[in-house]
Design a protein around this motif. Structure first.
Motif, short mmCIF file in Angstrom:
data_model
loop_
_atom_site.label_atom_id
_atom_site.label_comp_id
_atom_site.label_asym_id
_atom_site.label_seq_id
_atom_site.Cartn_x
_atom_site.Cartn_y
_atom_site.Cartn_z
N MET A 78 0.84 -1.20 0.00
CA MET A 78 0.00 0.00 0.00
C MET A 78 0.87 1.25 0.00
SD MET A 78 -3.16 -0.96 0.02
CE MET A 78 -4.02 0.50 0.61
N THR A 79 0.57 2.22 -0.87
CA THR A 79 1.30 3.47 -0.88
C THR A 79 0.47 4.53 -0.17
OG1 THR A 79 0.30 4.19 -2.96
CG2 THR A 79 2.30 2.83 -3.12
N ALA A 80 1.09 5.68 0.05
CA ALA A 80 0.41 6.75 0.79
C ALA A 80 -0.82 7.25 0.05
CB ALA A 80 1.39 7.90 1.04
N GLU A 81 -0.83 7.09 -1.30
CA GLU A 81 -1.93 7.64 -2.09
C GLU A 81 -3.14 6.71 -2.16
OE1 GLU A 81 1.18 7.41 -3.14
OE2 GLU A 81 1.81 9.50 -2.99
N THR A 82 -3.03 5.48 -1.69
CA THR A 82 -4.14 4.53 -1.82
C THR A 82 -4.94 4.43 -0.54
OG1 THR A 82 -2.71 2.68 -1.16
CG2 THR A 82 -2.87 3.15 -3.51
N GLN B 198 -6.67 2.12 2.16
CA GLN B 198 -6.63 0.76 2.69
C GLN B 198 -8.03 0.16 2.77
OE1 GLN B 198 -5.71 -0.05 6.95
NE2 GLN B 198 -3.98 -1.22 6.14
N THR B 199 -9.01 0.97 3.18
CA THR B 199 -10.38 0.46 3.29
C THR B 199 -10.93 0.06 1.93
OG1 THR B 199 -10.79 1.86 5.22
CG2 THR B 199 -12.71 1.01 4.06
N LEU B 200 -10.73 0.92 0.93
CA LEU B 200 -11.20 0.59 -0.41
C LEU B 200 -10.49 -0.65 -0.93
CD1 LEU B 200 -12.83 1.19 -2.93
CD2 LEU B 200 -11.04 2.80 -3.63
N ASP B 201 -9.21 -0.74 -0.68
CA ASP B 201 -8.45 -1.90 -1.12
C ASP B 201 -9.01 -3.18 -0.51
OD1 ASP B 201 -5.90 -3.10 -2.35
OD2 ASP B 201 -5.68 -3.68 -0.25
N ARG B 202 -9.33 -3.14 0.76
CA ARG B 202 -9.89 -4.32 1.43
C ARG B 202 -11.28 -4.65 0.89
NH1 ARG B 202 -8.13 -2.79 7.67
NH2 ARG B 202 -6.02 -3.71 7.57
N GLY B 203 -12.07 -3.62 0.64
CA GLY B 203 -13.41 -3.85 0.10
C GLY B 203 -13.36 -4.51 -1.27
N LEU B 204 -12.43 -4.07 -2.11
CA LEU B 204 -12.28 -4.68 -3.43
C LEU B 204 -11.79 -6.11 -3.32
CD1 LEU B 204 -10.70 -1.67 -5.35
CD2 LEU B 204 -13.03 -2.54 -5.56
N LYS B 205 -10.93 -6.37 -2.35
CA LYS B 205 -10.46 -7.74 -2.14
C LYS B 205 -11.61 -8.64 -1.70
CE LYS B 205 -5.61 -6.73 -1.10
NZ LYS B 205 -4.56 -6.66 -0.05
N VAL B 206 -12.51 -8.10 -0.89
CA VAL B 206 -13.69 -8.87 -0.47
C VAL B 206 -14.51 -9.27 -1.70
CG1 VAL B 206 -15.93 -8.73 0.69
CG2 VAL B 206 -13.87 -7.96 1.87
N LEU B 207 -14.76 -8.31 -2.59
CA LEU B 207 -15.55 -8.60 -3.79
C LEU B 207 -14.87 -9.65 -4.67
CD1 LEU B 207 -16.78 -5.05 -4.86
CD2 LEU B 207 -18.14 -6.90 -3.89
N LYS B 208 -13.56 -9.56 -4.79
CA LYS B 208 -12.83 -10.53 -5.61
C LYS B 208 -12.90 -11.92 -4.99
CE LYS B 208 -9.55 -7.26 -7.66
NZ LYS B 208 -8.13 -6.83 -7.75
N LEU B 209 -12.77 -11.99 -3.67
CA LEU B 209 -12.84 -13.28 -2.99
C LEU B 209 -14.23 -13.90 -3.17
CD1 LEU B 209 -10.93 -12.47 0.32
CD2 LEU B 209 -10.20 -14.08 -1.45
N LEU B 210 -15.26 -13.08 -3.04
CA LEU B 210 -16.63 -13.59 -3.19
C LEU B 210 -16.92 -13.99 -4.63
CD1 LEU B 210 -18.61 -11.11 -0.91
CD2 LEU B 210 -17.78 -13.41 -0.35
N ALA B 211 -16.33 -13.26 -5.58
CA ALA B 211 -16.56 -13.58 -6.98
C ALA B 211 -15.92 -14.91 -7.38
CB ALA B 211 -16.01 -12.47 -7.87
#
Length: 213
Positions: free
Chosen positions: A1-5, A7-20
């Motif tokens: 993770m960089t300073a510009e990203t 973390q919450t959004l990153d985790r949320g997207l990972k949740v969607l990918k895992l569920l998909a």
């Protein structure tokens, strides 16, 4: 993770990918273990995604992808079509045959972009929106070959007369494009497809895949 990203959004997207990637859903505990975060964080992520209908939970508490993703998915075809058109135009003009991009839609193959050559006296009329079973036609069979990891030899699939009498098809799957299952192909009024045409289709499929990455 960089300073510009985020973390919450990153985790949320990972949740969607895992569920998909699962057909039976995941529990909060399973998501917690896969993400490496505590259950409270997962509960918050799921609650937010549920508010946007991107996630739903059944009576047993298992989370699954929600119907809200369909609204996002409707915008995918135009973007994919736009990215594929340059390679399809070059393929159609080079071969002198109708070129197409086909994507999976349920149990069917759906032509989402079609380009006809400008210099030929006649060619196969093939329109965007045309559907056919995955088991018939070069476009669908190329997709099934990639799905079954059976893309070998020249890397393309040939058919004759399966969708239209007297027409031959050649198609190669899109490989290495996350979330997109499809193929690039040509259809022509010939009894057979030459090796040059087949290889040109493989090259075009590679170009489209690179444009989509």
């Amino acid at each position: 993770m960089t300073a510009e990203t985020s973390q919450t959004l990153d985790r949320g997207l990972k949740v969607l990918k895992l569920l998909a990637d699962t057909d039976h859903g995941l529990t909060v505990t399973e998501l917690s273990n896969k993400l490496g975060v505590n259950r409270t964080v997962v509960y918050r992520l799921l609650a937010t995604l549920e508010q946007h209908a991107l996630v739903r939970r059944d009576l047993g508490g298992r989370a699954r992808v929600g119907l809200g993703v369909l609204r996002l998915g409707r915008q995918v075809h135009p973007l994919v079509r736009e990215a594929a058109l340059p390679a399809l135009r070059a393929l159609a003009e080079d071969i002198g045959a109708t070129a197409h991009l086909t994507l999976v839609d349920g149990a069917e193959a759906l032509a989402v972009a079609v380009v006809e050559p400008t210099w030929t006296d006649y060619h196969v009329a093939y329109r965007a929106g045309f559907r056919h079973p995955l088991e018939r036609g070069a476009a669908g069979k190329a997709i099934l070959a990639a799905r079954q990891r059976a893309v070998e030899g020249p890397g393309y699939t040939l058919t004759h007369g399966e969708l239209e009498a007297g027409a031959s098809g050649a198609a190669a799957p899109l490989l290495g494009v996350t979330g997109v299952e499809g193929s690039v192909g040509v259809v022509m009024l010939r009894d057979a497809v030459t090796e040059r045409v087949g290889q040109r289709v493989v090259d075009a499929a590679r170009e489209v895949a690179e444009a989509l990455r």
